[in-house]
Design a protein around this motif. Structure first.
Motif, PDB file in Angstrom:
ATOM      1  N   SER A 188       0.872 -20.685  -9.235  1.00 56.10           N
ATOM      2  CA  SER A 188       0.683 -20.148  -7.890  1.00 56.10           C
ATOM      3  C   SER A 188       1.721 -19.075  -7.586  1.00 56.10           C
ATOM      4  CB  SER A 188       0.766 -21.265  -6.845  1.00 56.10           C
ATOM      5  OG  SER A 188       2.020 -21.940  -6.928  1.00 56.10           O
ATOM      6  N   ILE A 189       2.950 -19.268  -8.076  1.00 55.64           N
ATOM      7  CA  ILE A 189       4.002 -18.265  -7.883  1.00 55.64           C
ATOM      8  C   ILE A 189       3.646 -16.988  -8.629  1.00 55.64           C
ATOM      9  CG2 ILE A 189       6.431 -17.709  -8.276  1.00 55.64           C
ATOM     10  CD1 ILE A 189       6.378 -19.784  -6.261  1.00 55.64           C
ATOM     11  N   LYS A 190       3.220 -17.137  -9.888  1.00 56.32           N
ATOM     12  CA  LYS A 190       2.810 -15.975 -10.674  1.00 56.32           C
ATOM     13  C   LYS A 190       1.641 -15.267  -9.993  1.00 56.32           C
ATOM     14  CE  LYS A 190       2.226 -16.372 -15.099  1.00 56.32           C
ATOM     15  NZ  LYS A 190       2.944 -15.186 -15.584  1.00 56.32           N
ATOM     16  N   GLY A 191       0.692 -16.057  -9.474  1.00 52.12           N
ATOM     17  CA  GLY A 191      -0.447 -15.459  -8.786  1.00 52.12           C
ATOM     18  C   GLY A 191      -0.035 -14.731  -7.530  1.00 52.12           C
ATOM     19  N   LEU A 192       0.892 -15.333  -6.786  1.00 54.83           N
ATOM     20  CA  LEU A 192       1.401 -14.694  -5.580  1.00 54.83           C
ATOM     21  C   LEU A 192       2.045 -13.351  -5.909  1.00 54.83           C
ATOM     22  CD1 LEU A 192       1.980 -15.336  -2.473  1.00 54.83           C
ATOM     23  CD2 LEU A 192       4.261 -15.994  -3.257  1.00 54.83           C
ATOM     24  N   MET A 193       2.841 -13.338  -6.988  1.00 58.02           N
ATOM     25  CA  MET A 193       3.500 -12.093  -7.393  1.00 58.02           C
ATOM     26  C   MET A 193       2.487 -11.072  -7.909  1.00 58.02           C
ATOM     27  SD  MET A 193       6.669 -12.365  -6.659  1.00 58.02           S
ATOM     28  CE  MET A 193       6.208 -13.369  -5.269  1.00 58.02           C
ATOM     29  N   ALA A 194       1.485 -11.535  -8.632  1.00 55.48           N
ATOM     30  CA  ALA A 194       0.457 -10.623  -9.142  1.00 55.48           C
ATOM     31  C   ALA A 194      -0.333  -9.995  -7.991  1.00 55.48           C
ATOM     32  CB  ALA A 194      -0.489 -11.365 -10.086  1.00 55.48           C
ATOM     33  N   ASP A 195      -0.638 -10.806  -6.968  1.00 58.89           N
ATOM     34  CA  ASP A 195      -1.317 -10.274  -5.789  1.00 58.89           C
ATOM     35  C   ASP A 195      -0.455  -9.210  -5.115  1.00 58.89           C
ATOM     36  OD1 ASP A 195      -3.295 -12.101  -6.291  1.00 58.89           O
ATOM     37  OD2 ASP A 195      -2.774 -13.456  -4.642  1.00 58.89           O
ATOM     38  N   HIS A 196       0.805  -9.543  -4.945  1.00 57.11           N
ATOM     39  CA  HIS A 196       1.740  -8.615  -4.309  1.00 57.11           C
ATOM     40  C   HIS A 196       1.827  -7.325  -5.115  1.00 57.11           C
ATOM     41  CE1 HIS A 196       5.778  -8.512  -1.887  1.00 57.11           C
ATOM     42  NE2 HIS A 196       5.140  -7.375  -1.824  1.00 57.11           N
ATOM     43  N   LEU A 197       1.886  -7.474  -6.441  1.00 62.05           N
ATOM     44  CA  LEU A 197       2.015  -6.307  -7.317  1.00 62.05           C
ATOM     45  C   LEU A 197       0.806  -5.383  -7.194  1.00 62.05           C
ATOM     46  CD1 LEU A 197       3.609  -4.851  -9.550  1.00 62.05           C
ATOM     47  CD2 LEU A 197       2.420  -6.283 -11.216  1.00 62.05           C
ATOM     48  N   LEU A 198      -0.374  -5.964  -7.028  1.00 65.15           N
ATOM     49  CA  LEU A 198      -1.582  -5.160  -6.912  1.00 65.15           C
ATOM     50  C   LEU A 198      -1.482  -4.192  -5.743  1.00 65.15           C
ATOM     51  CD1 LEU A 198      -4.463  -4.820  -8.130  1.00 65.15           C
ATOM     52  CD2 LEU A 198      -5.255  -6.389  -6.361  1.00 65.15           C
ATOM     53  N   ASP A 199      -0.952  -4.680  -4.625  1.00 63.44           N
ATOM     54  CA  ASP A 199      -0.775  -3.810  -3.464  1.00 63.44           C
ATOM     55  C   ASP A 199       0.428  -2.884  -3.632  1.00 63.44           C
ATOM     56  OD1 ASP A 199      -2.961  -4.893  -2.128  1.00 63.44           O
ATOM     57  OD2 ASP A 199      -1.756  -6.406  -1.106  1.00 63.44           O
ATOM     58  N   GLU A 200       1.523  -3.415  -4.168  1.00 64.04           N
ATOM     59  CA  GLU A 200       2.747  -2.618  -4.259  1.00 64.04           C
ATOM     60  C   GLU A 200       2.598  -1.447  -5.231  1.00 64.04           C
ATOM     61  OE1 GLU A 200       5.141  -2.581  -2.320  1.00 64.04           O
ATOM     62  OE2 GLU A 200       4.704  -4.419  -1.237  1.00 64.04           O
ATOM     63  N   GLY A 201       1.775  -1.609  -6.247  1.00 62.26           N
ATOM     64  CA  GLY A 201       1.538  -0.476  -7.137  1.00 62.26           C
ATOM     65  C   GLY A 201       0.917   0.691  -6.390  1.00 62.26           C
ATOM     66  N   ARG A 202      -0.002   0.374  -5.488  1.00 63.27           N
ATOM     67  CA  ARG A 202      -0.635   1.403  -4.652  1.00 63.27           C
ATOM     68  C   ARG A 202       0.382   1.993  -3.676  1.00 63.27           C
ATOM     69  NH1 ARG A 202      -4.311  -1.673  -3.235  1.00 63.27           N
ATOM     70  NH2 ARG A 202      -3.570  -2.295  -1.185  1.00 63.27           N
ATOM     71  N   HIS A 203       1.220   1.128  -3.118  1.00 59.84           N
ATOM     72  CA  HIS A 203       2.226   1.598  -2.165  1.00 59.84           C
ATOM     73  C   HIS A 203       3.248   2.508  -2.830  1.00 59.84           C
ATOM     74  CE1 HIS A 203       1.558  -2.216   0.533  1.00 59.84           C
ATOM     75  NE2 HIS A 203       0.459  -1.490   0.365  1.00 59.84           N
ATOM     76  N   SER A 204       3.692   2.129  -4.018  1.00 61.43           N
ATOM     77  CA  SER A 204       4.725   2.935  -4.676  1.00 61.43           C
ATOM     78  C   SER A 204       4.219   4.348  -4.939  1.00 61.43           C
ATOM     79  CB  SER A 204       5.174   2.269  -5.985  1.00 61.43           C
ATOM     80  OG  SER A 204       4.113   2.191  -6.914  1.00 61.43           O
ATOM     81  N   THR A 205       2.952   4.464  -5.302  1.00 55.54           N
ATOM     82  CA  THR A 205       2.357   5.788  -5.504  1.00 55.54           C
ATOM     83  C   THR A 205       2.283   6.551  -4.182  1.00 55.54           C
ATOM     84  OG1 THR A 205       1.045   4.981  -7.366  1.00 55.54           O
ATOM     85  CG2 THR A 205       0.307   7.013  -6.322  1.00 55.54           C
ATOM     86  N   PHE A 206       1.918   5.848  -3.125  1.00 57.05           N
ATOM     87  CA  PHE A 206       1.830   6.462  -1.797  1.00 57.05           C
ATOM     88  C   PHE A 206       3.174   7.057  -1.377  1.00 57.05           C
ATOM     89  CE2 PHE A 206       2.650   5.626   2.793  1.00 57.05           C
ATOM     90  CZ  PHE A 206       1.761   6.538   3.339  1.00 57.05           C
ATOM     91  N   TRP A 207       4.237   6.278  -1.483  1.00 55.35           N
ATOM     92  CA  TRP A 207       5.548   6.758  -1.054  1.00 55.35           C
ATOM     93  C   TRP A 207       6.026   7.900  -1.945  1.00 55.35           C
ATOM     94  CZ3 TRP A 207       6.763   5.625   3.627  1.00 55.35           C
ATOM     95  CH2 TRP A 207       6.363   4.404   4.197  1.00 55.35           C
ATOM     96  N   ALA A 208       5.761   7.813  -3.236  1.00 53.55           N
ATOM     97  CA  ALA A 208       6.164   8.896  -4.141  1.00 53.55           C
ATOM     98  C   ALA A 208       5.457  10.198  -3.765  1.00 53.55           C
ATOM     99  CB  ALA A 208       5.862   8.512  -5.589  1.00 53.55           C
ATOM    100  N   ARG A 209       4.182  10.111  -3.410  1.00 52.58           N
ATOM    101  CA  ARG A 209       3.441  11.313  -3.014  1.00 52.58           C
ATOM    102  C   ARG A 209       4.009  11.919  -1.734  1.00 52.58           C
ATOM    103  NH1 ARG A 209      -2.826   9.245  -3.651  1.00 52.58           N
ATOM    104  NH2 ARG A 209      -2.990   9.404  -5.927  1.00 52.58           N
ATOM    105  N   LEU A 210       4.307  11.072  -0.759  1.00 55.84           N
ATOM    106  CA  LEU A 210       4.831  11.588   0.502  1.00 55.84           C
ATOM    107  C   LEU A 210       6.208  12.231   0.322  1.00 55.84           C
ATOM    108  CD1 LEU A 210       2.388  10.282   1.783  1.00 55.84           C
ATOM    109  CD2 LEU A 210       3.884   9.307   3.558  1.00 55.84           C
ATOM    110  N   VAL A 211       7.049  11.583  -0.477  1.00 54.30           N
ATOM    111  CA  VAL A 211       8.372  12.175  -0.721  1.00 54.30           C
ATOM    112  C   VAL A 211       8.231  13.502  -1.451  1.00 54.30           C
ATOM    113  CG1 VAL A 211      10.565  11.893  -1.951  1.00 54.30           C
ATOM    114  CG2 VAL A 211       9.599   9.968  -0.677  1.00 54.30           C
ATOM    115  N   ARG A 212       7.318  13.566  -2.407  1.00 56.35           N
ATOM    116  CA  ARG A 212       7.105  14.810  -3.144  1.00 56.35           C
ATOM    117  C   ARG A 212       6.605  15.924  -2.220  1.00 56.35           C
ATOM    118  NH1 ARG A 212       6.569  15.840  -8.605  1.00 56.35           N
ATOM    119  NH2 ARG A 212       5.422  17.735  -9.152  1.00 56.35           N
ATOM    120  N   MET A 213       5.668  15.567  -1.330  1.00 54.02           N
ATOM    121  CA  MET A 213       5.161  16.555  -0.370  1.00 54.02           C
ATOM    122  C   MET A 213       6.301  17.081   0.501  1.00 54.02           C
ATOM    123  SD  MET A 213       1.629  14.625   0.762  1.00 54.02           S
ATOM    124  CE  MET A 213       1.382  15.650   2.213  1.00 54.02           C
TER     125      MET A 213
END
Length: 314
Positions: A188-213
């Motif tokens: 369940s812990i691994k699943g919780l982290m995997a769920d979190h990672l799925l969203d955070e991967g999208r977020h990390s790209t979002f923030w990188a794009r905004l900083v680059r802009m």
């Protein structure tokens, strides 16, 4: 990247965001660890192993509670604040509607992550009967971001906040990825982290794009000003003062002799990583700065010279 090149991930969010696609995770009552040993080195110390190995699970449960507490603070007090400001067009840096829409999905995701983390804490308390000790009221970013912002002119405060949150989100993504791969912990812990990672991967790209802009359109004078405060932020962000205080609080709750407590405190004092180019989180920070072109700027290279790998003289 300029504003016209920005591609929203709205459809991807609709299809894959964990708030839309993931069931509730239930903590298993099995023999697997509730928190990785590698993330709480105190329990691996010779003193702990010799004098109180039976308290390992208590220490790991408390460490999980701190991790959850950190997540809630990070998501609701740090990332939510910046993302919500961008989404509502109240940020000093103006972004197009597509960016602001994506920022609102980040707000939804982060608040949901905090809710899931709090649910997991409730489940763990019910399963183990172990109540949390006093948990920190802030995280390193609670100090690091204001410290950096305080050293720039008012018109650059939101820009510095954007860069700092971008660094933190990308560092968190790598940290969560490592956590999700640990086979010693409950599924369940691994699943919780995997769920979190799925969203955070999208977020990390979002923030990188905004900083680059932002960085591509910033003046050289503003770039130089922001570069100068990066070491201030990194120095505060990578400190272990809050973790050390928590470990001392944890040690105070262990049912051991005072001499053992003092020996464990001495162990904690020796666990801090020096804040230099060998720090394990620094690679994540530098990768983020490369990904958004900031590290291409001579002013950033100069400001972070002490953290960059030494250049070959051959």
């Amino acid at each position: 990247m300029n504003a016209l090149d920005y591609q929203s991930f709205a459809d991807l969010w609709e299809d894959r965001a964990t708030i839309r696609t993931r069931p509730r995770r239930h903590v298993e009552n099995d023999e697997r660890l509730i928190y990785p040993l590698s993330r709480q080195p105190l329990v691996l110390s010779a003193i702990f192993q010799q004098h109180c190995p039976h308290l390992r699970d208590f220490a790991l449960v408390q460490s999980l509670y701190k991790f959850i507490n950190d997540v809630v603070i990070f998501e609701t007090e740090i990332v939510d604040r910046t993302a919500r400001s961008i989404a509502k067009d109240r940020f000093a840096i103006r972004f197009p509607f597509a960016c602001r829409y994506d920022a609102m999905t980040v707000v939804v995701d982060e608040d949901y992550h905090a809710l899931v983390a709090m649910d997991f804490m409730q489940q763990t308390i019910a399963l183990t009967g172990i109540e949390p000790i006093a948990l920190p009221l802030e995280i390193e970013l609670s100090r690091a971001i204001p410290a950096a912002i305080a050293q720039v002119p008012e018109h650059l405060r939101d820009a510095v906040e954007l860069v700092c949150v971008g660094i933190a989100e990308n560092t968190l993504t790598n940290d969560v990825a490592a956590f999700s791969r640990d086979d010693s912990v409950k599924q369940s812990i691994k699943g919780l982290m995997a769920d979190h990672l799925l969203d955070e991967g999208r977020h990390s790209t979002f923030w990188a794009r905004l900083v680059r802009m932002y960085w591509q359109g910033a003046s050289e004078q503003d770039r130089e000003c922001i570069a100068q405060v990066l070491p201030v932020f990194i120095g505060q962000y990578l400190t272990n003062d809050i973790q050390k205080a928590f470990d001392f609080e944890l040690i105070a709750h262990l049912d051991v002799a005072e001499a053992v407590r003092q020996a464990l405190r001495d162990e904690v004092l020796g666990m801090a990583f020096p804040i230099n180019r060998q720090h394990p989180l620094l690679g994540n920070i530098l990768r983020f700065l490369r990904s958004n072109s900031m590290l291409d700027s001579p002013c950033v290279q100069q400001a972070l010279a002490d953290y960059l790998p030494p250049r070959s003289t051959s």
